[in-house]
Enzyme design. Sequence first.
Site, PDB file in Angstrom:
ATOM      1  N   ASN A   9       0.849  -1.185   0.000  1.00 39.40           N
ATOM      2  CA  ASN A   9       0.000   0.000   0.000  1.00 39.40           C
ATOM      3  C   ASN A   9       0.898   1.253   0.000  1.00 39.40           C
ATOM      4  OD1 ASN A   9      -1.543   2.206   0.936  1.00 39.40           O
ATOM      5  ND2 ASN A   9      -3.060   0.821   1.821  1.00 39.40           N
ATOM      6  N   LYS A  12       0.279   3.966   2.678  1.00 41.45           N
ATOM      7  CA  LYS A  12       0.893   3.637   3.974  1.00 41.45           C
ATOM      8  C   LYS A  12       2.387   3.927   3.934  1.00 41.45           C
ATOM      9  CE  LYS A  12      -1.698  -0.384   5.702  1.00 41.45           C
ATOM     10  NZ  LYS A  12      -1.513  -1.787   6.060  1.00 41.45           N
ATOM     11  N   ASP A  68      -0.922  -3.622  10.237  1.00 44.85           N
ATOM     12  CA  ASP A  68      -2.278  -4.043   9.913  1.00 44.85           C
ATOM     13  C   ASP A  68      -3.225  -3.073  10.601  1.00 44.85           C
ATOM     14  OD1 ASP A  68      -3.555  -5.940   8.190  1.00 44.85           O
ATOM     15  OD2 ASP A  68      -4.635  -6.654   9.952  1.00 44.85           O
ATOM     16  N   THR A  69      -4.168  -2.565   9.819  1.00 46.91           N
ATOM     17  CA  THR A  69      -5.063  -1.504  10.297  1.00 46.91           C
ATOM     18  C   THR A  69      -6.507  -1.888  10.046  1.00 46.91           C
ATOM     19  OG1 THR A  69      -3.400   0.212   9.894  1.00 46.91           O
ATOM     20  CG2 THR A  69      -5.696   0.925   9.930  1.00 46.91           C
ATOM     21  N   PHE A 148      -6.626   7.907   1.941  1.00 47.02           N
ATOM     22  CA  PHE A 148      -7.058   6.717   1.200  1.00 47.02           C
ATOM     23  C   PHE A 148      -8.096   5.958   2.034  1.00 47.02           C
ATOM     24  CE2 PHE A 148      -4.868   3.254   3.519  1.00 47.02           C
ATOM     25  CZ  PHE A 148      -4.009   3.994   4.315  1.00 47.02           C
ATOM     26  N   GLY A 149      -8.542   4.830   1.490  1.00 49.79           N
ATOM     27  CA  GLY A 149      -9.455   3.952   2.224  1.00 49.79           C
ATOM     28  C   GLY A 149     -10.711   4.680   2.702  1.00 49.79           C
ATOM     29  N   LYS A 171      -2.826  14.706   9.010  1.00 50.96           N
ATOM     30  CA  LYS A 171      -3.303  13.351   9.324  1.00 50.96           C
ATOM     31  C   LYS A 171      -2.263  12.614  10.165  1.00 50.96           C
ATOM     32  CE  LYS A 171      -4.557   8.829   7.462  1.00 50.96           C
ATOM     33  NZ  LYS A 171      -4.695   7.906   6.326  1.00 50.96           N
ATOM     34  N   HIS A 176      -3.857   7.041  13.885  1.00 52.78           N
ATOM     35  CA  HIS A 176      -3.501   5.694  14.324  1.00 52.78           C
ATOM     36  C   HIS A 176      -2.112   5.286  13.821  1.00 52.78           C
ATOM     37  CE1 HIS A 176      -5.901   6.270  10.787  1.00 52.78           C
ATOM     38  NE2 HIS A 176      -5.357   5.228  10.201  1.00 52.78           N
ATOM     39  N   ARG A 177      -1.871   5.461  12.512  1.00 56.34           N
ATOM     40  CA  ARG A 177      -0.585   5.041  11.926  1.00 56.34           C
ATOM     41  C   ARG A 177       0.534   5.966  12.398  1.00 56.34           C
ATOM     42  NH1 ARG A 177      -2.292   4.544   7.463  1.00 56.34           N
ATOM     43  NH2 ARG A 177      -2.734   2.343   7.794  1.00 56.34           N
TER      44      ARG A 177
HETATM   45  P1  ITT Z   1      -0.892  -4.003   3.238  1.00 57.94           P
HETATM   46  O1  ITT Z   1      -0.216  -4.376   1.965  1.00 57.94           O
HETATM   47  O2  ITT Z   1      -0.023  -3.175   4.146  1.00 57.94           O
HETATM   48  O3  ITT Z   1      -1.521  -5.175   3.954  1.00 57.94           O
HETATM   49  P2  ITT Z   1      -3.633  -3.076   2.951  1.00 57.94           P
HETATM   50  O4  ITT Z   1      -4.240  -1.939   2.150  1.00 57.94           O
HETATM   51  O5  ITT Z   1      -4.129  -4.458   2.690  1.00 57.94           O
HETATM   52  O6  ITT Z   1      -2.064  -2.976   2.794  1.00 57.94           O
HETATM   53  P3  ITT Z   1      -4.597  -3.221   5.728  1.00 57.94           P
HETATM   54  O7  ITT Z   1      -5.030  -4.627   5.542  1.00 57.94           O
HETATM   55  O8  ITT Z   1      -3.810  -2.867   6.936  1.00 57.94           O
HETATM   56  O9  ITT Z   1      -3.780  -2.691   4.472  1.00 57.94           O
HETATM   57  O10 ITT Z   1      -5.816  -2.204   5.742  1.00 57.94           O
HETATM   58  C1  ITT Z   1      -7.116  -2.601   5.552  1.00 57.94           C
HETATM   59  C2  ITT Z   1      -7.906  -1.500   4.896  1.00 57.94           C
HETATM   60  O11 ITT Z   1      -8.224  -0.519   5.889  1.00 57.94           O
HETATM   61  C3  ITT Z   1      -7.213  -0.740   3.780  1.00 57.94           C
HETATM   62  O12 ITT Z   1      -7.336  -1.378   2.551  1.00 57.94           O
HETATM   63  C4  ITT Z   1      -7.954   0.578   3.809  1.00 57.94           C
HETATM   64  O13 ITT Z   1      -9.133   0.483   3.068  1.00 57.94           O
HETATM   65  C5  ITT Z   1      -8.281   0.736   5.279  1.00 57.94           C
HETATM   66  N1  ITT Z   1      -7.301   1.611   5.911  1.00 57.94           N
HETATM   67  C6  ITT Z   1      -6.095   1.270   6.460  1.00 57.94           C
HETATM   68  N2  ITT Z   1      -5.470   2.360   6.921  1.00 57.94           N
HETATM   69  C7  ITT Z   1      -6.280   3.413   6.668  1.00 57.94           C
HETATM   70  C8  ITT Z   1      -6.187   4.806   6.882  1.00 57.94           C
HETATM   71  O14 ITT Z   1      -5.125   5.348   7.450  1.00 57.94           O
HETATM   72  N3  ITT Z   1      -7.204   5.568   6.482  1.00 57.94           N
HETATM   73  C9  ITT Z   1      -8.293   5.043   5.891  1.00 57.94           C
HETATM   74  N4  ITT Z   1      -8.454   3.747   5.641  1.00 57.94           N
HETATM   75  C10 ITT Z   1      -7.462   2.930   6.018  1.00 57.94           C
END
Ligand code: ITT
Length: 192
Positions: A9, A12, A68-69, A148-149, A171, A176-177
């Site tokens: 990602n 991230k 992991d978030t 994002f997300g 941000k 959290h991050r």
């Molecule tokens: P990795 O390769 O690091 O695993 P990922 O996108 O799969 O990347 P996660 O499983 O940790 O990452 O995150 C799950 C989802 O949560 C991610 O796809 C986003 O949609 C959301 N997310 C994570 N961090 C976020 C943030 O800071 N703000 C908004 N959404 C977030």
Amino acid sequence: MDIIFATSNLHKLNEAKAIIGDLFSLITPRELGIYEDIPEDEDTLQENAIFKARYLWERCGKVCFADDTGLEVDALGGAPGVRSARYASDECDSRRNMQKLIKELNGISNRKARFRTIVALVIDDKVSLFEGQLKGSIINSPSGSEGFGYDPIFLPEGYTKTLAELTSHEKNLISHRGIAMRKLSDFLKSML
Ligand code: ITT
């Protein structure tokens, strides 16, 4: 010092670089020629973070960490949580994930939620964990184009802007991050 960040990602990666990029050079699996998707099938953020970091550590033997978030919504018993990426479908589509969440919360007045990040660091087969949380609430119409997300529907507590309306610097100061990465950074610095 080179450190492997077990993520695919780029959002991230950029957020992490802004915090620990001055002291450490963050290398992605792709830059090591590792292109496969690392499985994220565990039941908790902690287990997933450890799995991702260990997976890479076993492949390259270098210092590795993973993040992991999850977005945990009170009225949904903590969902989507560890399933945040694939909430609407296996395609990890943020727009559809947000649509599904807004639909699930239709008519529910308790909008409280939190982002939770677990960072797992593996050095010499030893795991260290760092956590960060951001409390806030879920709004019905996405707003903002940064981040994002789920950022466009997440209003941090005490703010009138969504995370996607804040600059990446703003941000990182509250997120959290950002919190988890600063803990990681302090730990790594103490080892130098
Ligand atoms: P990795 O390769 O690091 O695993 P990922 O996108 O799969 O990347 P996660 O499983 O940790 O990452 O995150 C799950 C989802 O949560 C991610 O796809 C986003 O949609 C959301 N997310 C994570 N961090 C976020 C943030 O800071 N703000 C908004 N959404 C977030």
